[in-house]
Design an enzyme around this catalytic site. Structure first.
Site, mmCIF file in Angstrom:
data_model
loop_
_atom_site.group_PDB
_atom_site.id
_atom_site.type_symbol
_atom_site.label_atom_id
_atom_site.label_comp_id
_atom_site.label_asym_id
_atom_site.label_seq_id
_atom_site.Cartn_x
_atom_site.Cartn_y
_atom_site.Cartn_z
ATOM 1 N N HIS A 124 0.817 -1.223 0.000
ATOM 2 C CA HIS A 124 0.000 0.000 0.000
ATOM 3 C C HIS A 124 0.845 1.265 0.000
ATOM 4 O O HIS A 124 1.899 1.342 0.604
ATOM 5 C CB HIS A 124 -1.042 0.007 1.124
ATOM 6 C CG HIS A 124 -0.509 0.048 2.518
ATOM 7 N ND1 HIS A 124 -0.290 1.220 3.191
ATOM 8 C CD2 HIS A 124 -0.162 -0.937 3.381
ATOM 9 C CE1 HIS A 124 0.152 0.952 4.411
ATOM 10 N NE2 HIS A 124 0.247 -0.350 4.553
ATOM 11 N N ASP A 149 5.897 1.155 6.885
ATOM 12 C CA ASP A 149 4.477 0.875 6.642
ATOM 13 C C ASP A 149 3.892 1.928 5.721
ATOM 14 O O ASP A 149 3.362 2.908 6.170
ATOM 15 C CB ASP A 149 3.750 0.842 7.996
ATOM 16 C CG ASP A 149 2.311 0.408 7.875
ATOM 17 O OD1 ASP A 149 1.906 -0.058 6.800
ATOM 18 O OD2 ASP A 149 1.572 0.540 8.880
ATOM 19 N N GLU A 157 -5.197 1.914 2.263
ATOM 20 C CA GLU A 157 -5.226 0.679 3.055
ATOM 21 C C GLU A 157 -5.497 0.996 4.515
ATOM 22 O O GLU A 157 -6.234 0.307 5.204
ATOM 23 C CB GLU A 157 -3.872 -0.055 2.907
ATOM 24 C CG GLU A 157 -3.815 -1.426 3.586
ATOM 25 C CD GLU A 157 -3.327 -1.409 5.023
ATOM 26 O OE1 GLU A 157 -3.328 -2.466 5.659
ATOM 27 O OE2 GLU A 157 -2.958 -0.322 5.542
ATOM 28 N N GLU A 158 -4.857 2.074 4.961
ATOM 29 C CA GLU A 158 -4.853 2.393 6.397
ATOM 30 C C GLU A 158 -6.215 2.786 6.954
ATOM 31 O O GLU A 158 -6.394 2.830 8.164
ATOM 32 C CB GLU A 158 -3.852 3.528 6.674
ATOM 33 C CG GLU A 158 -2.404 3.171 6.352
ATOM 34 C CD GLU A 158 -1.772 2.223 7.361
ATOM 35 O OE1 GLU A 158 -2.501 1.683 8.223
ATOM 36 O OE2 GLU A 158 -0.540 2.031 7.267
ATOM 37 N N ASP A 172 3.686 -5.808 2.917
ATOM 38 C CA ASP A 172 3.368 -4.674 3.780
ATOM 39 C C ASP A 172 4.243 -4.782 5.022
ATOM 40 O O ASP A 172 3.989 -5.625 5.881
ATOM 41 C CB ASP A 172 1.871 -4.711 4.150
ATOM 42 C CG ASP A 172 1.463 -3.533 5.012
ATOM 43 O OD1 ASP A 172 2.310 -2.653 5.280
ATOM 44 O OD2 ASP A 172 0.281 -3.495 5.434
ATOM 45 N N HIS A 217 2.674 4.000 12.143
ATOM 46 C CA HIS A 217 1.551 4.892 12.423
ATOM 47 C C HIS A 217 1.974 6.059 13.318
ATOM 48 O O HIS A 217 1.149 6.600 14.065
ATOM 49 C CB HIS A 217 0.361 4.138 13.057
ATOM 50 C CG HIS A 217 -0.137 3.012 12.199
ATOM 51 N ND1 HIS A 217 -1.128 2.139 12.607
ATOM 52 C CD2 HIS A 217 0.212 2.603 10.961
ATOM 53 C CE1 HIS A 217 -1.359 1.249 11.653
ATOM 54 N NE2 HIS A 217 -0.542 1.515 10.640
HETATM 55 N N1 BES Z 1 0.893 -2.728 8.039
HETATM 56 C C1 BES Z 1 -0.251 -2.661 8.890
HETATM 57 C C2 BES Z 1 -0.677 -4.007 9.417
HETATM 58 C C3 BES Z 1 0.228 -4.620 10.459
HETATM 59 C C4 BES Z 1 0.706 -3.874 11.518
HETATM 60 C C5 BES Z 1 0.501 -5.945 10.365
HETATM 61 C C6 BES Z 1 1.524 -4.481 12.469
HETATM 62 C C7 BES Z 1 1.280 -6.532 11.320
HETATM 63 C C8 BES Z 1 1.801 -5.809 12.362
HETATM 64 C C9 BES Z 1 -1.421 -2.076 8.112
HETATM 65 O O1 BES Z 1 -1.053 -1.009 7.308
HETATM 66 C C10 BES Z 1 -2.459 -1.594 9.086
HETATM 67 O O2 BES Z 1 -2.199 -0.732 9.876
HETATM 68 N N2 BES Z 1 -3.626 -2.213 9.040
HETATM 69 C C11 BES Z 1 -4.709 -1.858 9.901
HETATM 70 C C12 BES Z 1 -5.954 -2.625 9.534
HETATM 71 C C13 BES Z 1 -6.787 -1.992 8.459
HETATM 72 C C14 BES Z 1 -8.020 -2.846 8.204
HETATM 73 C C15 BES Z 1 -7.157 -0.561 8.767
HETATM 74 C C16 BES Z 1 -4.382 -2.269 11.344
HETATM 75 O O3 BES Z 1 -3.642 -3.237 11.553
HETATM 76 O O4 BES Z 1 -4.905 -1.627 12.255
HETATM 77 ZN ZN ZN Z 2 0.659 -1.346 6.318
#
Ligand code: BES
Ligand code: ZN
Length: 476
Positions: A199, A214, A248-249, A276, A358
């Protein structure tokens, strides 16, 4: 403590009524649903399940329990606005039976490709993406970053003069940010797709959202894969696509619109792999295969097989383990939801992954100021693409690997391997766990599988001369 307090509440009529009133529908891992039902029987109803996921009707208390106790991070469930929506979501995630269909026989092409992966290229792509300051989906910087990546990918094409390569922008309903898709047309089976993605957007609790790991790392990893494939003048049988998703976020917005569109048009996506977070080395091992139920065991086992074959010895050695994110944590979930085989090889175990994401601190400097970790993922991605996008149909059986013959009978694995004797024979499951290791075997024999459950496995033969031969088998 929480459980006790709640069961007292729930026996009062008021507690029950108010909980009932606030209940909502969601999908969650089937294992989580069962565990939750046993711990909080009045707080959750299991409406329906397939072999992997359940639809639950649950109270906010149960949701909180799921969030804090069953999983490591994220909500632990996916909210659905109605029972019908929820049931539809789990009915879509049908699993394929493409077991054993992938083979490994492109050694020359793969070795030349992975030998060209350059970590410094990945590093400089990450630096460019970090420098936007933010790529939050609704900012101008996000839009500019996609336009600039388009120009970069088009620049790679221009240098080749080829006409089977293209880049396109995809606009979305749920975000002003577009996604970007790079396509290499398949030359004999163009309607079969092999797709990798990551993403483009970032997010942060403050204004600065550098998103270096990320997921600038994933986009940079994919960009280096494209460069290498064009450099070796790679021409696949199947169509290969690289995707950089918007938004994605905020809930997998770009990827879910794209995957839904592919499914609605009946596109035959053979496999999907997500990149990712590839550049923070938080754990002892290198590549962590995600084993969430919605991922494809077959594809996971194939990624393991590739690493056993290409990355166990020689000049591109790295190691693997397994982990689990427990919910739809990235864009691969969008593909899985639409019935496609998906996998998510990750930078570390989830609990040891980059703690700075984040935030304003998700910078390259917090990932060792280099991209050597991400380079391993670029190699795995190239191995995956080259070995899966060959051939005109997927249904070719494992004919190519004639150096070893195996069959399973009466809970034994029988094998016959040319004339060479075997130093080690290892049996590996779909999460990469080694279940059996036998040493110093003759070139013909059998090993007992009575202690092993039914399922899909990989047998790895390492010969005395150092050759590694892999074979998949099913124990039923
Ligand atoms: N890269 C992250 C997901 C992640 C974070 C995987 C830490 C493993 C460890 C992704 O960009 C993300 O933040 N995803 C969101 C979920 C989405 C449905 C909004 C999350 O994990 O909160
Ligand atoms: Zn991510």
């Amino acid at each position: 403590m929480k459980i006790k307090l709640f069961s007292i509440l729930s026996i009062s009529l008021f507690g029950q009524l108010s909980a009932q009133f606030d209940k909502f529908y969601a999908t969650t891992d089937a294992k989580n649903a069962i565990e939750l039902k046993s711990k909080m029987p009045n707080e959750v109803e299991i409406i329906g399940s397939n072999d992997k996921e359940s639809v639950v009707f649950l109270s906010p208390k149960a949701a909180e329990f799921l969030h804090h106790n069953v999983i490591t991070h994220g909500p632990g469930y996916i909210y659905k606005s109605s029972e019908q929506e929820a049931l539809l979501a789990i009915s879509k995630s049908k699993k394929s039976n493409k077991v054993l269909a992938f083979t490994i026989d492109q050694d020359a092409t793969v070795n030349s490709a992975i030998g060209k992966v350059n970590a410094d290229n990945i590093k400089s792509h990450i630096q460019v993406l970090e420098a936007y300051g933010t790529r939050r989906h609704n900012t101008n910087q996000a839009l500019t970053s996609v336009q600039d990546l388009k120009a970069k990918w088009e620049g790679l094409i221009a240098a080749t003069g080829r006409t089977d390569l293209s880049v396109r922008i995809v606009n979305h309903v749920g975000t002003p940010m577009p996604s970007l898709i790079f396509t290499i047309n398949g030359n004999s089976a163009p309607n079969e797709y092999i797709i990798v993605g990551g993403h483009m957007d970032s997010i942060s609790s403050s204004a600065a959202a550098p998103g270096a790991d990320d997921d600038a790392s994933g986009i940079a990893t994919v960009t280096e894969m494209i460069r290498v494939l064009l450099n070796i003048n790679y021409k696949p049988s199947k169509t290969v696509e690289f995707m950089a998703y918007a938004a994605e976020e905020i809930g997998l917005v770009g990827s879910s619109e794209i995957a839904e569109d592919y499914a609605a048009n009946g596109k035959n996506v053979i496999s999907y792999v997500q990149f990712d977070m590839t550049n923070y080395k938080g754990s002892n091992r290198d590549v962590y295969i995600s084993t969430d139920a919605y991922n494809s065991n077959n594809l996971n086992l194939f990624l393991i097989e590739l690493m056993e074959h290409y990355n166990k010895t020689g000049s591109h050695v790295f190691t693997y383990g397994n982990t689990i994110c427990n919910y739809g944590c990235s864009d691969h979930f969008s593909w899985a939801q639409n019935g496609y085989d998906a996998a998510f090889p990750f930078e570390a175990s989830f609990s040891q992954s980059n703690p700075y994401i984040h935030s304003a601190n998700d910078t390259l400097s917090r990932s060792n100021n280099s991209a050597t970790h991400a380079a391993k993922f670029a190699k795995l991605g190239l191995e995956f693409i080259i070995e899966t996008a060959k051939g005109s149909v997927l249904a070719t059986s494992e004919m190519s690997n004639q150096s070893v013959e195996i069959y399973v009978k009466n809970k034994s694995l029988n094998y016959k391997l040319g004339k060479e004797s075997i130093e080690t024979l290892t049996i590996i499951d779909t999460s990469g766990r080694q279940l059996v290791e036998s040493k110093d075997l003759l070139s013909i024999g059998k090993i007992d599988l009575n202690k092993i459950n039914t399922g899909l496995y990989l047998a790895v033969f390492k010969t005395k001369s150092g050759k590694v031969i892999t074979k998949k088998f099913i124990l039923d």
